[in-house]
Design a protein around this motif. Structure first.
Motif, PDB file in Angstrom:
ATOM      1  N   SER A 611      13.414  10.263  -9.876  1.00 48.71           N
ATOM      2  CA  SER A 611      11.976  10.481  -9.953  1.00 48.71           C
ATOM      3  C   SER A 611      11.623  11.115 -11.294  1.00 48.71           C
ATOM      4  N   THR A 629      10.753   6.268  -8.283  1.00 52.64           N
ATOM      5  CA  THR A 629      10.834   5.106  -9.159  1.00 52.64           C
ATOM      6  C   THR A 629      10.614   3.782  -8.462  1.00 52.64           C
ATOM      7  N   TYR A 630      11.082   3.621  -7.218  1.00 52.42           N
ATOM      8  CA  TYR A 630      11.135   2.284  -6.627  1.00 52.42           C
ATOM      9  C   TYR A 630      10.199   2.062  -5.448  1.00 52.42           C
ATOM     10  N   ASN A 632       7.036   3.256  -5.107  1.00 56.16           N
ATOM     11  CA  ASN A 632       5.616   3.230  -5.514  1.00 56.16           C
ATOM     12  C   ASN A 632       4.736   4.102  -4.618  1.00 56.16           C
ATOM     13  N   ALA A 653       4.921   2.308  -9.806  1.00 58.38           N
ATOM     14  CA  ALA A 653       5.443   3.663  -9.646  1.00 58.38           C
ATOM     15  C   ALA A 653       4.614   4.656 -10.463  1.00 58.38           C
ATOM     16  N   ASN A 655       5.180   7.384 -12.230  1.00 59.31           N
ATOM     17  CA  ASN A 655       6.124   8.254 -12.940  1.00 59.31           C
ATOM     18  C   ASN A 655       5.360   9.183 -13.879  1.00 59.31           C
ATOM     19  N   CYS A 673      -0.150   5.089 -12.953  1.00 62.30           N
ATOM     20  CA  CYS A 673       0.843   4.207 -12.322  1.00 62.30           C
ATOM     21  C   CYS A 673       1.377   3.258 -13.379  1.00 62.30           C
ATOM     22  N   GLY A 675       5.101   2.723 -13.919  1.00 58.54           N
ATOM     23  CA  GLY A 675       6.394   2.116 -13.624  1.00 58.54           C
ATOM     24  C   GLY A 675       7.271   2.013 -14.853  1.00 58.54           C
TER      25      GLY A 675
END
Length: 692
Positions: A611, A629-630, A632, A653, A655, A673, A675
């Motif tokens: 994360s 990360t995966y 969302n 995601a 991040n 968002c 990703g």
């Protein structure tokens, strides 16, 4: 976060932001990176509560339409007087109506040209009439009303960050991925520089907000006569690089102190050219904010060989000691440790233990004999990988992990990098990461998300067979297919013009060094010929002059330790969310954080994932975080025990660290968002939530 209603002066300055008087008191800002000067991510806003958080719905979305393959978007939006300021994946700056998401203006520093590389950027600074932000080596000042460069700042609106470092600017790559801080009329900031050589020094600097003039510099690679000079070789200050505060700095305005946390010296994994402890790399540093003079420092890791940068800026906290309140500085690490210092003196508030370190190393290298670790609080990441810690997800996954574990035999967590390979655990992406911790001043709890994945590293003797092998293969791979730290170059000629490639090699970009100082023009041209044609007919020694930055070893392999199906090779959890009591020095709670959707669909839940991005903690009981990360997701937890109260699925995601604010009496929660981390899809959408 404090309430900051619009003032008459602000309305007069920015008439397009004017609101009726009854609404002025119903607005609350998120005025600086991570919410407040202390960087604690804390808010007193209370409209969204543990009881109603499950009713949150999407209030608006803003698609930047700016994403590209591999791009990321990590900005923590700034919201002042009902206007939101942030950046896009290509580092365009924009202003939105914070209640509707409607764009007011947008500034493109590239003027429509495609980006030369992926850009990591965490937001902007809004102060007075201007918006300050960094694009590559340019520090811009934009008019807050229009988004246009302010001509009286620097050179027609920008300052060249390569200037003032005591090095020729040709070949220097200097940028800033994290916003600085404003103190009086100063912008104080760190920088992002390459982790390969040649690299710029990581000076912490203060610029005049009005003119852009450099007001002071603190040399993180000490010059002759400065404290710490003897922890480097005598000429290091001329050619060494790194030791930079890339994760930002933190201001205690009342005391006039600025605190920085620095990264490792360049090159990360072999340091025969920088023998010694290497102050002020991997250090927490307290400086006089007006002059840049050192007040105190603590080096967290001596002579770093594992890329264990301090991954987030220090946070300013208050803890109890003997029934008295003590102002302190808390610093997380990639290894999962938490250091706590008295804010004024730098005295550690928990005991430190001196631990003997392995001494075996490659020829020419000398590891530090000891390292110091806090006895309390306990680490928020596991500290050593054994066979019992390998994945048991499936028998085949365990066999694959065991094979890698055996090949990269690592008897001690601080085994020096070598040509057989080592496992770095916790990995180079943490433990803690750049999202940083959140802190609740009411309870003394600090919240931090932790990555629980190992990384693999192998060095090889540096080949002089070709320019590419000598200078580029360490990041992009011998086969040009890319690694975890450098993208594939196989089709680079279809994505970049020859002129762009020449500029990138000569000047560098972001974490990539520029080779203008290490190669002559003919060598640079030959290297670009190879990138375009795939035919390398030159020899490095024949094409370039003797190189003071050349080292006998380079990276051969550097990536996450994965099983045969691409999942982490260690036992779950692969990521956690943790609450740490900074007064008692204990762990209050810890839970797995994040999921892999494909595994969750098979009933394998709560695995945790890596994360990136931090949390918001609210006075009324919430801990809100995206970061994973995966899957969302953005989630809200009960801050007292980690119980999940709400979650929503994002388009990509998140991040980044969320922001929360109030406009016209309504509280909003917004997240970038973007990703793009570790193979996840890239996006460029901002999503805001509110109660219906």
């Amino acid at each position: 976060m404090t309430w900051r209603p619009c003032t008459g002066a602000a309305v007069a300055l920015l008439p397009w932001l004017a609101l009726p008087a009854p609404l002025l008191a119903q607005n609350a800002n998120w005025p600086v990176y991570h919410g407040n000067d202390e960087h604690t991510h804390y808010t007193t806003l209370s409209q969204i509560t543990p009881a109603n958080v499950k009713r949150l719905t999407v209030a608006w979305t803003f698609d930047t339409k700016d994403a590209f393959p591999g791009s990321e978007m990590q900005a923590n939006p700034i919201i002042i007087d009902g206007v939101l300021y942030a950046t896009t994946p290509k580092l365009q700056v924009f202003a939105l109506d914070a209640a509707t998401g409607k764009q007011r203006w947008r500034f493109d520093p590239q003027h429509g040209a495609p980006p030369t590389s992926r850009i990591r950027h965490r937001g902007v600074i809004v102060t007075g009439d201007r918006v300050l932000f960094n694009y590559r080596n340019r520090l811009y000042a934009l008019d807050r009303r229009t988004g246009r460069p302010i001509p009286t700042f620097g050179d027609s609106g920008w300052v060249d960050l390569r200037q003032g470092l005591g090095r020729p600017i040709e070949g220097l790559s200097v940028s800033a991925s994290t916003p600085g801080v404003v103190f009086e009329d100063l912008l104080i900031m760190g920088s992002t520089v390459p982790e390969q050589l040649p690299s710029a020094p990581g000076d912490i600097r203060a610029f005049d907000i009005n003119t852009g003039a450099l007001r002071w510099s603190f040399h993180t690679i000490p010059h002759p006569g400065e404290f710490g000079y003897d922890t480097w070789p005598p000429d290091a200050w001329r050619i060494a690089g790194g030791a930079n505060a890339w994760a930002g700095v933190t201001i205690d305005a009342a005391r006039g102190l600025v605190f920085a946390a620095t990264g490792s010296a360049s090159y990360d994994f072999y340091g025969a050219n920088r023998l010694g402890d290497n102050l002020y790399a991997n250090s927490v540093i307290a400086l006089d904010a007006r002059t840049g003079q050192r007040r105190w420092h603590h080096q967290v890791l001596k002579h770093d060989l594992w890329d264990r940068d301090l991954p987030a800026a220090p946070i300013l906290v208050t803890v109890q000691r003997g029934g008295k309140a003590v102002d302190a500085v808390a610093q997380i690490t990639k290894t999962g440790h938490t250091f706590l210092f008295d804010r004024v003196t730098g005295t550690p508030l928990f005991p430190l233990e001196e631990v003997r370190m392995p001494h075996q190393a490659l020829d020419g290298e000398q590891t530090s004999p000891t390292q110091r670790f806090p006895v309390s609080p306990p680490p928020f990441a596991r500290q050593q990988l054994t066979k019992n810690d390998l994945t048991r997800r499936t028998p085949a996954a365990h066999r694959a992990a065991l094979k890698t574990f055996t090949e990269y035999n690592t008897p001690h967590p601080y085994t020096a990098p070598n040509t057989k390979g080592i496992i770095i655990y916790p990995g180079v992406d943490g433990g803690g990461e750049w999202g940083g911790p959140a802190f609740d001043p009411k309870t003394g709890l600090m919240y931090v998300n932790s990555n629980e994945m190992a990384w693999l590293l192998k060095l090889v003797p540096r080949s002089d067979a070709s320019l590419y092998s000598a200078n580029c293969a360490g990041c992009h791979g011998e086969d040009r297919k890319g690694t975890a730290i450098g993208p594939s170059l196989l089709d680079i000629a279809t994505r970049r013009s020859r002129e762009q490639l020449l500029q990138m090699v000569r000047e560098g970009t972001g974490r990539m060094p520029g080779f203008g100082a290490a190669m002559d023009g003919g060598a640079i041209n030959d290297l670009v010929n190879y990138l375009v044609t795939g035919k390398d007919e030159t020899k490095a020694k024949a094409a370039s002059a003797p190189n003071p930055y050349a080292l006998p070893y380079r990276t051969a392999y550097f990536d996450i330790f994965l099983d045969h199906e691409g999942y982490p090779g260690v036992k779950t959890p692969w990521g956690t969310l943790n609450a740490i009591d900074l007064t008692r020095g204990t762990m209050a709670w810890s839970i797995p954080f994040g999921e892999y959707p494909r595994l969750a669909a098979k009933g394998i839940r709560n695995t945790g994932t890596d994360s990136y991005g931090g949390a918001i903690v609210t006075e009324n009981g919430l801990l809100i975080i995206a970061a994973t990360t995966y899957d969302n997701k953005i989630r809200a937890f009960d801050k007292s025990n980690g119980k999940l109260l709400w979650e929503a699925t994002l388009p990509f995601a998140g991040n980044a660290t969320p922001s929360t604010y109030m406009v016209n009496g309504k509280q909003y929660l917004v997240i970038a968002c973007g990703g793009g981390k570790n193979g996840a899809p890239s996006g460029g959408v901002y999503v805001a939530f509110a109660l219906p």
